[in-house]
Design an enzyme around this catalytic site. Structure first.
Site, PDB file in Angstrom:
ATOM      1  N   SER A 107       0.729  -1.380  -0.066  1.00 16.43           N
ATOM      2  CA  SER A 107      -0.072  -0.054   0.046  1.00 16.43           C
ATOM      3  C   SER A 107       0.783   1.416   0.017  1.00 16.43           C
ATOM      4  CB  SER A 107      -0.875   0.119   1.178  1.00 16.43           C
ATOM      5  OG  SER A 107      -2.077  -0.753   0.829  1.00 16.43           O
ATOM      6  N   LYS A 114       0.572   3.303  -2.729  1.00 18.22           N
ATOM      7  CA  LYS A 114      -0.627   4.399  -3.232  1.00 18.22           C
ATOM      8  C   LYS A 114      -0.228   5.872  -3.114  1.00 18.22           C
ATOM      9  CE  LYS A 114      -3.921   0.830  -1.310  1.00 18.22           C
ATOM     10  NZ  LYS A 114      -4.534   0.470   0.056  1.00 18.22           N
ATOM     11  N   TYR A 128      -2.619  -2.476 -10.774  1.00 16.35           N
ATOM     12  CA  TYR A 128      -2.736  -2.102  -9.316  1.00 16.35           C
ATOM     13  C   TYR A 128      -2.066  -3.327  -8.501  1.00 16.35           C
ATOM     14  CZ  TYR A 128      -4.471  -1.991  -4.514  1.00 16.35           C
ATOM     15  OH  TYR A 128      -4.575  -1.845  -3.026  1.00 16.35           O
ATOM     16  N   TYR A 159      -4.172   3.768   7.457  1.00 17.91           N
ATOM     17  CA  TYR A 159      -5.421   3.200   7.586  1.00 17.91           C
ATOM     18  C   TYR A 159      -6.263   3.691   8.581  1.00 17.91           C
ATOM     19  CZ  TYR A 159      -2.354  -0.679   5.283  1.00 17.91           C
ATOM     20  OH  TYR A 159      -1.533  -0.830   4.340  1.00 17.91           O
ATOM     21  N   VAL A 173       1.124  -3.849   3.819  1.00 15.44           N
ATOM     22  CA  VAL A 173       0.900  -5.117   4.562  1.00 15.44           C
ATOM     23  C   VAL A 173       2.265  -5.919   4.454  1.00 15.44           C
ATOM     24  CG1 VAL A 173      -1.430  -5.237   4.524  1.00 15.44           C
ATOM     25  CG2 VAL A 173      -0.295  -5.969   2.445  1.00 15.44           C
TER      26      VAL A 173
HETATM   27  N1  GLN Z   1      -2.289  -5.811  -2.384  1.00 17.74           N
HETATM   28  C1  GLN Z   1      -3.129  -5.247  -0.924  1.00 17.74           C
HETATM   29  C2  GLN Z   1      -4.330  -5.100  -1.319  1.00 17.74           C
HETATM   30  O1  GLN Z   1      -4.913  -4.635  -2.369  1.00 17.74           O
HETATM   31  C3  GLN Z   1      -2.381  -4.145  -0.567  1.00 17.74           C
HETATM   32  C4  GLN Z   1      -2.892  -3.832   0.916  1.00 17.74           C
HETATM   33  C5  GLN Z   1      -2.235  -3.075   1.802  1.00 17.74           C
HETATM   34  O2  GLN Z   1      -0.785  -3.034   1.777  1.00 17.74           O
HETATM   35  N2  GLN Z   1      -2.983  -2.528   2.788  1.00 17.74           N
HETATM   36  O3  GLN Z   1      -5.208  -5.722  -0.707  1.00 17.74           O
END
Ligand code: GLN
Length: 320
Positions: free
Chosen positions: A71, A74, A196, A248, A266
């Protein structure tokens, strides 16, 4: 380096060594388990890294160990979208409101017909949809070259993670198709999802994250290459959403206790930025229930307190 600067650097480095020793034995939390590639990582890897905007580095522990960026991508993709399309166009698709929900919540803003913010999956997928290119090859190239500018080298994708994300990503698929039904994303959902999943599967080290953080903290100029990686005005927006939405649904607590922009993934990474000063990163794959690295949170709480890093700390000594 002046004596005072050198002393401060030594103090920071010693503190990182101490915190690495102190939190190394902390075995709370588990690696992400939604795909076998993440469940199988060594849970006890642990790194703390930092880089100033002048390019000085500090690193303790497994700073060269590679893990998937997940994530944290992002944040970089949000910068790319803002730079490519401008604020107004991006805001038509994705807002800037923290959700207080899990990162993979199936939730859109019904009133404005947008994804809530670019740091949750819905918003991130809508941001990935904005990557331009006549075909998937051109769009992959956009993302690849963005990573190359940040990292100062070609990015590597973990193909096993990418394949697993693709195979298990039905919740993200649901979010994306819901957004298609509402006209938030274009009719190329599988391609956008693939992109993605690829952006999440890029391998980085804690050292790389510190460099990325230093680049954003340096308002877009890489301390490594001296080149502009992202537009100056865009870094302001990246830092703002990182502060309000980057951790988050722990973002409020983080802003309160640590008080600097950050983004976690994650894969176990946390990237934090002290604007005008530098970037810091931790890597430890043991996650709490929200999806943040347990040791990473502890390290940043301590660093923020001991060095008065909180952006609104009246005694903050770091400003230029
Ligand atoms: N690839 C994970 C997802 O899209 C990434 C999630 C994350 O790092 N929170 O669910």
């Amino acid at each position: 380096m002046t004596d005072e600067r050198e002393a401060r650097r030594a103090w920071f480095e010693q503190t990182c060594v101490e915190l690495h020793q102190r939190f190394g034995p902390l075995d709370a939390g588990e690696p992400a388990s939604y795909i076998p590639e993440l469940a199988d990582v060594d849970p006890d890897r642990f790194a703390i890294a930092a880089m100033t905007i002048q390019g000085e580095r500090i690193g303790v522990g497994d700073v060269d160990h590679e893990f998937t960026i997940q994530s944290i991508s992002k944040l970089l993709m949000y910068g790319l979208a803002l730079e490519t399309h401008g604020r107004e166009r991006v805001l038509e698709h994705v807002g800037v409101a923290p959700t207080g929900e899990a990162f993979n919540a199936i939730e859109l803003d019904d009133e404005t017909n947008r994804a809530p913010n670019p740091m949750v999956n819905a918003g991130a997928i809508a941001i990935t949809d904005l990557v331009v290119g006549a075909d998937v090859g051109e769009r992959v190239e956009q993302v690849r070259s963005m990573y190359e500018r940040y990292l100062g080298r070609k990015p590597t994708i973990d193909h096993d993670v990418w394949a697993s994300e693709r195979q298990t990503g039905n919740r993200n698929r649901a979010i994306a198709y819901l957004m298609l039904s509402r006209g938030i994303v274009e009719d190329r959902v599988e391609e956008t999802l693939d992109l993605y999943f690829a952006q999440c599967s890029v391998l980085v080290t804690a050292d790389d994250l510190a460099l990325i953080g230093a680049t954003i903290a340096n308002h877009g100029i890489s301390p490594l290459t001296g080149e502009r990686v992202v537009a100056r005005e865009v870094t302001r927006d990246m830092l703002t959403v990182a502060l309000t939405c980057g951790m988050y649904d722990y973002a409020g607590e983080w802003a309160f206790s640590v008080g600097i922009p950050a983004k976690s993934g994650v894969g176990g990474g946390i990237l934090a930025m002290l604007p005008g000063v530098g970037g810091m990163a931790t890597f430890s794959p043991r996650l709490d229930d929200i999806g943040n690295s347990v040791r990473g949170l502890r390290v940043f709480e301590e660093l923020s307190q001991r060095f008065d890093m909180h952006l609104f700390d009246p005694d903050r000594p770091w400003r230029r």
